[in-house]
Design a protein around this motif. Structure first.
Motif, PDB file in Angstrom:
ATOM      1  N   UNK A 194       9.584  34.646   2.179  1.00 18.20           N
ATOM      2  CA  UNK A 194       8.800  34.779   3.409  1.00 18.20           C
ATOM      3  C   UNK A 194       8.831  36.194   3.965  1.00 18.20           C
ATOM      4  N   UNK A 195       9.502  37.079   3.262  1.00 16.40           N
ATOM      5  CA  UNK A 195       9.499  38.508   3.592  1.00 16.40           C
ATOM      6  C   UNK A 195       8.385  39.143   2.752  1.00 16.40           C
ATOM      7  N   UNK A 196       7.302  39.558   3.409  1.00 15.71           N
ATOM      8  CA  UNK A 196       6.145  40.067   2.685  1.00 15.71           C
ATOM      9  C   UNK A 196       6.447  41.255   1.796  1.00 15.71           C
ATOM     10  N   UNK A 197       7.306  42.152   2.268  1.00 17.43           N
ATOM     11  CA  UNK A 197       7.651  43.333   1.469  1.00 17.43           C
ATOM     12  C   UNK A 197       8.401  42.932   0.212  1.00 17.43           C
ATOM     13  N   UNK A 198       9.313  41.957   0.347  1.00 15.66           N
ATOM     14  CA  UNK A 198      10.085  41.491  -0.815  1.00 15.66           C
ATOM     15  C   UNK A 198       9.175  40.818  -1.833  1.00 15.66           C
ATOM     16  N   UNK A 199       8.312  39.911  -1.372  1.00 14.25           N
ATOM     17  CA  UNK A 199       7.453  39.184  -2.305  1.00 14.25           C
ATOM     18  C   UNK A 199       6.472  40.121  -3.005  1.00 14.25           C
ATOM     19  N   UNK A 200       5.968  41.111  -2.272  1.00 13.34           N
ATOM     20  CA  UNK A 200       5.082  42.102  -2.895  1.00 13.34           C
ATOM     21  C   UNK A 200       5.834  42.890  -3.963  1.00 13.34           C
ATOM     22  N   UNK A 201       7.104  43.211  -3.679  1.00 12.52           N
ATOM     23  CA  UNK A 201       7.924  43.937  -4.657  1.00 12.52           C
ATOM     24  C   UNK A 201       8.178  43.084  -5.895  1.00 12.52           C
ATOM     25  N   UNK A 209      -0.591  39.750 -15.401  1.00 10.87           N
ATOM     26  CA  UNK A 209      -1.893  39.358 -14.841  1.00 10.87           C
ATOM     27  C   UNK A 209      -1.989  37.899 -14.451  1.00 10.87           C
ATOM     28  N   UNK A 210      -1.118  37.061 -14.988  1.00 10.14           N
ATOM     29  CA  UNK A 210      -1.136  35.640 -14.681  1.00 10.14           C
ATOM     30  C   UNK A 210      -0.295  35.291 -13.448  1.00 10.14           C
ATOM     31  N   UNK A 211       0.427  36.242 -12.915  1.00 14.89           N
ATOM     32  CA  UNK A 211       1.311  35.980 -11.776  1.00 14.89           C
ATOM     33  C   UNK A 211       0.712  36.557 -10.498  1.00 14.89           C
ATOM     34  N   UNK A 212       0.650  35.751  -9.452  1.00 15.74           N
ATOM     35  CA  UNK A 212       0.111  36.205  -8.185  1.00 15.74           C
ATOM     36  C   UNK A 212       0.748  35.471  -7.017  1.00 15.74           C
ATOM     37  N   UNK A 213       0.124  35.586  -5.863  1.00 15.25           N
ATOM     38  CA  UNK A 213       0.668  34.962  -4.657  1.00 15.25           C
ATOM     39  C   UNK A 213      -0.287  33.919  -4.094  1.00 15.25           C
ATOM     40  N   UNK A 214       0.263  33.053  -3.248  1.00 13.97           N
ATOM     41  CA  UNK A 214      -0.508  32.098  -2.466  1.00 13.97           C
ATOM     42  C   UNK A 214      -0.080  32.278  -1.008  1.00 13.97           C
ATOM     43  N   UNK A 215      -0.653  33.253  -0.309  1.00 11.79           N
ATOM     44  CA  UNK A 215      -0.275  33.468   1.083  1.00 11.79           C
ATOM     45  C   UNK A 215      -0.505  32.218   1.926  1.00 11.79           C
ATOM     46  N   UNK A 216       0.535  31.801   2.645  1.00 12.11           N
ATOM     47  CA  UNK A 216       0.464  30.666   3.559  1.00 12.11           C
ATOM     48  C   UNK A 216       0.632  31.209   4.970  1.00 12.11           C
ATOM     49  N   UNK A 217      -0.390  31.029   5.811  1.00 13.20           N
ATOM     50  CA  UNK A 217      -0.377  31.605   7.155  1.00 13.20           C
ATOM     51  C   UNK A 217       0.811  31.144   8.000  1.00 13.20           C
ATOM     52  N   UNK A 227      16.390  31.191  13.010  1.00 16.92           N
ATOM     53  CA  UNK A 227      15.061  31.398  13.571  1.00 16.92           C
ATOM     54  C   UNK A 227      14.429  32.714  13.152  1.00 16.92           C
ATOM     55  N   UNK A 228      15.088  33.443  12.247  1.00 12.28           N
ATOM     56  CA  UNK A 228      14.541  34.728  11.788  1.00 12.28           C
ATOM     57  C   UNK A 228      13.163  34.514  11.174  1.00 12.28           C
ATOM     58  N   UNK A 229      12.191  35.303  11.638  1.00 10.30           N
ATOM     59  CA  UNK A 229      10.821  35.133  11.175  1.00 10.30           C
ATOM     60  C   UNK A 229      10.188  36.493  10.886  1.00 10.30           C
ATOM     61  N   UNK A 230       9.407  36.537   9.839  1.00  9.59           N
ATOM     62  CA  UNK A 230       8.704  37.755   9.443  1.00  9.59           C
ATOM     63  C   UNK A 230       7.347  37.767  10.133  1.00  9.59           C
ATOM     64  N   UNK A 231       6.854  38.944  10.445  1.00  7.16           N
ATOM     65  CA  UNK A 231       5.550  39.071  11.079  1.00  7.16           C
ATOM     66  C   UNK A 231       4.460  38.515  10.156  1.00  7.16           C
ATOM     67  N   UNK A 232       3.802  37.456  10.581  1.00  8.39           N
ATOM     68  CA  UNK A 232       2.843  36.770   9.706  1.00  8.39           C
ATOM     69  C   UNK A 232       1.633  37.640   9.338  1.00  8.39           C
ATOM     70  N   UNK A 233       1.226  38.521  10.235  1.00  7.10           N
ATOM     71  CA  UNK A 233       0.050  39.353   9.981  1.00  7.10           C
ATOM     72  C   UNK A 233       0.392  40.485   9.008  1.00  7.10           C
ATOM     73  N   UNK A 234       1.554  41.086   9.209  1.00 12.41           N
ATOM     74  CA  UNK A 234       2.031  42.101   8.268  1.00 12.41           C
ATOM     75  C   UNK A 234       2.282  41.471   6.908  1.00 12.41           C
ATOM     76  N   UNK A 235       2.948  40.316   6.901  1.00  6.63           N
ATOM     77  CA  UNK A 235       3.251  39.643   5.643  1.00  6.63           C
ATOM     78  C   UNK A 235       2.005  39.260   4.868  1.00  6.63           C
ATOM     79  N   UNK A 236       1.013  38.723   5.571  1.00  8.90           N
ATOM     80  CA  UNK A 236      -0.242  38.355   4.911  1.00  8.90           C
ATOM     81  C   UNK A 236      -0.905  39.587   4.307  1.00  8.90           C
ATOM     82  N   UNK A 237      -0.902  40.684   5.060  1.00 10.59           N
ATOM     83  CA  UNK A 237      -1.503  41.928   4.559  1.00 10.59           C
ATOM     84  C   UNK A 237      -0.775  42.428   3.315  1.00 10.59           C
ATOM     85  N   UNK A 238       0.546  42.271   3.281  1.00 14.66           N
ATOM     86  CA  UNK A 238       1.339  42.788   2.160  1.00 14.66           C
ATOM     87  C   UNK A 238       1.154  41.983   0.880  1.00 14.66           C
TER      88      UNK A 238
END
Length: 309
Positions: A194-201, A209-217, A227-238
């Motif tokens: 759920x950390x956008x930077x980590x998942x992008x890395x 080419x067969x591996x990608x993401x499924x962003x969940x808002x 309760x730690x939460x990543x910024x959903x808008x930044x994460x989606x963009x990443x």
């Protein structure tokens, strides 16, 4: 093990072939008629989890999912959840799902896979077993004419350690998926995923080419206990640059019909600007409305923002 599973599935693949070809022809004809000229830029699908209570209780029949999506919600593309089919997994079951979806003219988009082990497990044997556990879902996805299976990138340890372990499991599974002509897509689903930077890395390290993401808002909570939460808008963009699917999570609506706690205009703008034009799946998870109402309100919201169903 993989060979025995492939032999087992020959029947399902053969039995599903005719229905898959019929469904593919329908899909091609349907998509030829679609145009961005009317402001519609993506297709709406329905995630099976949106009706999980009715399926778990037996109120609705999991084998009729395609029929339910089409007749009750006017949606002709669906995303299966493997948990509903674990107990009864068989070639006969898969052929029946193919028959129903073909008869309804419904496209099978993907299978969401959970409870099959951690693809980034620190234990080499357990990581390998997790990869093996996903093979039957690749086989089912191929028989149904899906484009992908959705998996998790769960691991353990420090940031960089989890990065390497998850990338190893995903790369190996993606190499197998390639032989089926399928994608392996990772949802942000708790923990470091759920950390956008980590998942992008992770995606950059997998580099397949067969591996990608499924962003969940709605899935940017890293730690439920703290309760730690990543910024959903930044994460989606990443993670949108790697997206091969998108999950439109909803929990509640305001009087104007927009998601109450998420800025859907902003989120969908991020998706559109990324160049993504694939399916966006409804995933209602709220408690304020019953499942059918939540699904229909999410569908209406997506249609307002450019969705076709």
């Amino acid at each position: 093990m993989m060979e025995s599973r492939r032999n087992f599935m020959k029947g399902a693949l053969g039995l599903a072939a005719a229905s898959f070809l019929t469904r593919s022809g329908f899909s091609d004809e349907k998509k030829q008629k679609k145009s961005d000229l009317d402001g519609k830029w993506f297709d709406i699908s329905l995630a099976q989890w949106s009706i999980n209570k009715a399926f778990w209780s037996g109120e609705k029949d999991k084998m009729r999912f395609a029929e339910i999506a089409n007749n009750e919600f006017g949606i002709n593309a669906i995303e299966y959840v493997n948990q509903f089919y674990m107990k009864d997994y068989s070639a006969k079951m898969i052929d029946e799902l193919a028959r129903v979806s073909s008869g309804e003219g419904v496209d099978n988009v993907l299978i969401m896979c959970d409870r099959e082990g951690r693809l980034g497990d620190p234990d080499d044997a357990k990581r390998t077993q997790a990869i093996e556990n996903h093979l039957r879902w690749l086989e089912m996805a191929a028989a149904l004419g899906c484009g992908a299976i959705r998996v998790n990138a769960a691991s353990e340890g420090q940031f960089d350690v989890q990065l390497k372990l998850a990338a190893d499991g995903l790369r190996r599974l993606s190499e197998i998926a390639d032989t089926y002509g399928l994608n392996v897509i990772v949802e942000n689903h708790g923990g470091l995923s759920s950390n956008g930077a980590w998942l992008a890395a992770v995606m950059r390290l997998v580099d397949h080419p067969r591996c990608g993401t499924l962003p969940d808002f709605g899935n940017f909570k890293i730690n439920r206990e703290t309760g730690e939460e990543y910024d959903r808008y930044l994460g989606t963009e990443q993670i949108m640059p790697f997206a091969k699917g998108v999950s439109a999570k909803t929990h509640a609506f305001n009087p104007e019909g927009f998601e109450r706690d998420m800025d859907y205009l902003r989120l969908m703008d991020i998706v559109k600007r990324s160049g993504y034009r694939g399916y966006i799946g409804i995933e209602w998870e709220g408690k304020s409305l019953d499942e059918p109402t939540g699904i229909l309100m999410t569908k209406k919201l997506l249609q307002k923002l450019g969705g076709r169903a």
